[in-house]
Design a protein around this motif. Structure first.
Motif, PDB file in Angstrom:
ATOM      1  N   LEU A 162       0.766  -1.150   0.204  1.00 47.32           N
ATOM      2  CA  LEU A 162       0.213   0.359  -0.102  1.00 47.32           C
ATOM      3  C   LEU A 162       0.745   1.099   0.014  1.00 47.32           C
ATOM      4  O   LEU A 162       0.587   2.155   0.694  1.00 47.32           O
ATOM      5  N   SER A 163       1.703   1.193  -0.447  1.00 47.02           N
ATOM      6  CA  SER A 163       2.934   2.372  -1.211  1.00 47.02           C
ATOM      7  C   SER A 163       2.647   2.754  -2.083  1.00 47.02           C
ATOM      8  O   SER A 163       2.117   2.281  -3.338  1.00 47.02           O
ATOM      9  N   ARG A 164       2.715   4.496  -2.428  1.00 40.62           N
ATOM     10  CA  ARG A 164       2.985   4.934  -3.764  1.00 40.62           C
ATOM     11  C   ARG A 164       4.387   4.709  -4.380  1.00 40.62           C
ATOM     12  O   ARG A 164       5.331   4.623  -4.334  1.00 40.62           O
ATOM     13  N   ASP A 165       3.546   4.483  -5.751  1.00 35.39           N
ATOM     14  CA  ASP A 165       5.130   3.999  -6.640  1.00 35.39           C
ATOM     15  C   ASP A 165       6.338   5.709  -7.186  1.00 35.39           C
ATOM     16  O   ASP A 165       5.685   5.523  -8.252  1.00 35.39           O
ATOM     17  N   TYR A 166       7.107   5.570  -6.502  1.00 36.77           N
ATOM     18  CA  TYR A 166       7.542   6.765  -6.877  1.00 36.77           C
ATOM     19  C   TYR A 166       9.066   6.293  -7.144  1.00 36.77           C
ATOM     20  O   TYR A 166       9.287   7.679  -7.960  1.00 36.77           O
ATOM     21  N   ILE A 167       8.773   4.982  -7.037  1.00 35.30           N
ATOM     22  CA  ILE A 167      10.307   5.090  -8.075  1.00 35.30           C
ATOM     23  C   ILE A 167      11.150   4.852  -9.528  1.00 35.30           C
ATOM     24  O   ILE A 167      12.088   5.365 -10.477  1.00 35.30           O
ATOM     25  N   ALA A 168       9.426   4.823  -9.808  1.00 37.13           N
ATOM     26  CA  ALA A 168       9.411   5.157 -12.110  1.00 37.13           C
ATOM     27  C   ALA A 168       9.971   6.602 -12.136  1.00 37.13           C
ATOM     28  O   ALA A 168      10.561   6.962 -13.213  1.00 37.13           O
ATOM     29  N   GLY A 169       9.336   7.771 -11.398  1.00 32.94           N
ATOM     30  CA  GLY A 169       9.985   8.405 -11.392  1.00 32.94           C
ATOM     31  C   GLY A 169      11.758   8.745 -11.891  1.00 32.94           C
ATOM     32  O   GLY A 169      11.600  10.482 -11.545  1.00 32.94           O
ATOM     33  N   PHE A 170      12.239   7.880 -10.981  1.00 32.15           N
ATOM     34  CA  PHE A 170      13.923   8.193 -11.042  1.00 32.15           C
ATOM     35  C   PHE A 170      14.486   8.108 -13.060  1.00 32.15           C
ATOM     36  O   PHE A 170      15.544   8.522 -12.926  1.00 32.15           O
ATOM     37  N   LYS A 171      13.214   7.420 -13.530  1.00 30.28           N
ATOM     38  CA  LYS A 171      13.814   8.084 -14.859  1.00 30.28           C
ATOM     39  C   LYS A 171      13.244   8.543 -15.975  1.00 30.28           C
ATOM     40  O   LYS A 171      13.408   8.811 -17.116  1.00 30.28           O
ATOM     41  N   MET A 172      13.035   9.552 -15.198  1.00 27.69           N
ATOM     42  CA  MET A 172      12.569  10.912 -15.356  1.00 27.69           C
ATOM     43  C   MET A 172      14.208  11.930 -15.673  1.00 27.69           C
ATOM     44  O   MET A 172      14.089  12.800 -15.913  1.00 27.69           O
ATOM     45  N   LEU A 173      14.425  11.209 -14.685  1.00 27.34           N
ATOM     46  CA  LEU A 173      16.240  12.715 -14.801  1.00 27.34           C
ATOM     47  C   LEU A 173      16.772  12.954 -16.027  1.00 27.34           C
ATOM     48  O   LEU A 173      17.203  14.135 -16.106  1.00 27.34           O
ATOM     49  N   PRO A 174      17.175  11.751 -16.755  1.00 20.68           N
ATOM     50  CA  PRO A 174      17.439  12.398 -18.347  1.00 20.68           C
ATOM     51  C   PRO A 174      17.305  13.489 -18.671  1.00 20.68           C
ATOM     52  O   PRO A 174      17.510  13.952 -18.886  1.00 20.68           O
ATOM     53  N   LEU A 175      15.507  12.941 -18.478  1.00 18.28           N
ATOM     54  CA  LEU A 175      14.837  14.069 -19.003  1.00 18.28           C
ATOM     55  C   LEU A 175      14.898  15.400 -18.529  1.00 18.28           C
ATOM     56  O   LEU A 175      14.746  16.961 -18.848  1.00 18.28           O
ATOM     57  N   TYR A 176      15.507  16.322 -17.692  1.00 20.91           N
ATOM     58  CA  TYR A 176      15.703  17.177 -16.558  1.00 20.91           C
ATOM     59  C   TYR A 176      17.519  17.008 -16.924  1.00 20.91           C
ATOM     60  O   TYR A 176      17.894  18.749 -15.959  1.00 20.91           O
ATOM     61  N   ASP A 177      18.279  16.837 -17.061  1.00 15.82           N
ATOM     62  CA  ASP A 177      19.050  16.692 -17.870  1.00 15.82           C
ATOM     63  C   ASP A 177      20.137  16.339 -17.024  1.00 15.82           C
ATOM     64  O   ASP A 177      20.956  16.945 -16.718  1.00 15.82           O
ATOM     65  N   LEU A 178      19.854  15.311 -15.875  1.00 15.98           N
ATOM     66  CA  LEU A 178      20.469  14.892 -14.554  1.00 15.98           C
ATOM     67  C   LEU A 178      20.787  13.911 -14.501  1.00 15.98           C
ATOM     68  O   LEU A 178      20.388  12.939 -14.901  1.00 15.98           O
ATOM     69  N   GLU A 179      22.175  13.443 -14.975  1.00 20.51           N
ATOM     70  CA  GLU A 179      23.383  12.838 -16.264  1.00 20.51           C
ATOM     71  C   GLU A 179      23.880  11.957 -14.747  1.00 20.51           C
ATOM     72  O   GLU A 179      24.500  10.827 -15.218  1.00 20.51           O
ATOM     73  N   GLU A 180      24.189  13.253 -14.228  1.00 24.86           N
ATOM     74  CA  GLU A 180      25.960  12.762 -13.053  1.00 24.86           C
ATOM     75  C   GLU A 180      24.915  11.456 -11.894  1.00 24.86           C
ATOM     76  O   GLU A 180      24.987  12.354 -10.645  1.00 24.86           O
TER      77      GLU A 180
END
Length: 118
Positions: A57-75
């Motif tokens: 019964l927890s929210r799936d925020y883990i998929a949000g980590f896949k968005m990091l490259p879209l924010y130009d966060l690559e390190e």
């Protein structure tokens, strides 16, 4: 702007730290691209594939980590020792990361003006 480091050291879904850390990264990315993201200790589990948080019964925020490259966060760095201690390899993770040693993590964190730990 000064470099900011975000360190994840907690298991996912055991606390809200992982979700709060991801939210903080996305907010900070609006002001700076000079961001380093580090996964150490139990924090490497934040990136494991095939998690099923709905079963506890927890929210799936883990998929949000896949968005990091879209924010130009690559390190994005993962501690090699933490992976080895948990019997994991980089292909077990849901995003592309750079696996580095403890010493390299310490060196990169020393370059950060601010470090936030989650």
């Amino acid at each position: 702007m000064n470099r900011i480091g975000f360190v994840f050291q907690s298991s996912p879904h055991s606390t809200t730290k992982g979700r709060e850390g991801l939210d903080a990264i996305l907010a900070a990315s609006a002001y700076s691209e000079d961001i380093g993201i580090f996964f150490i200790g139990d924090g490497v589990q934040q990136l494991l594939e095939a998690q099923q948080p709905e079963k506890i019964l927890s929210r799936d925020y883990i998929a949000g980590f896949k968005m990091l490259p879209l924010y130009d966060l690559e390190e994005i760095f993962v501690c090699q020792t933490a992976l080895l201690n948990r019997g994991l390899k980089s292909h077990n993770l849901n995003i592309d990361v750079e696996v580095i040693s403890n010493q390299q993590i310490n060196e990169k964190l020393a370059q950060c003006a601010q470090v936030m730990v989650f």
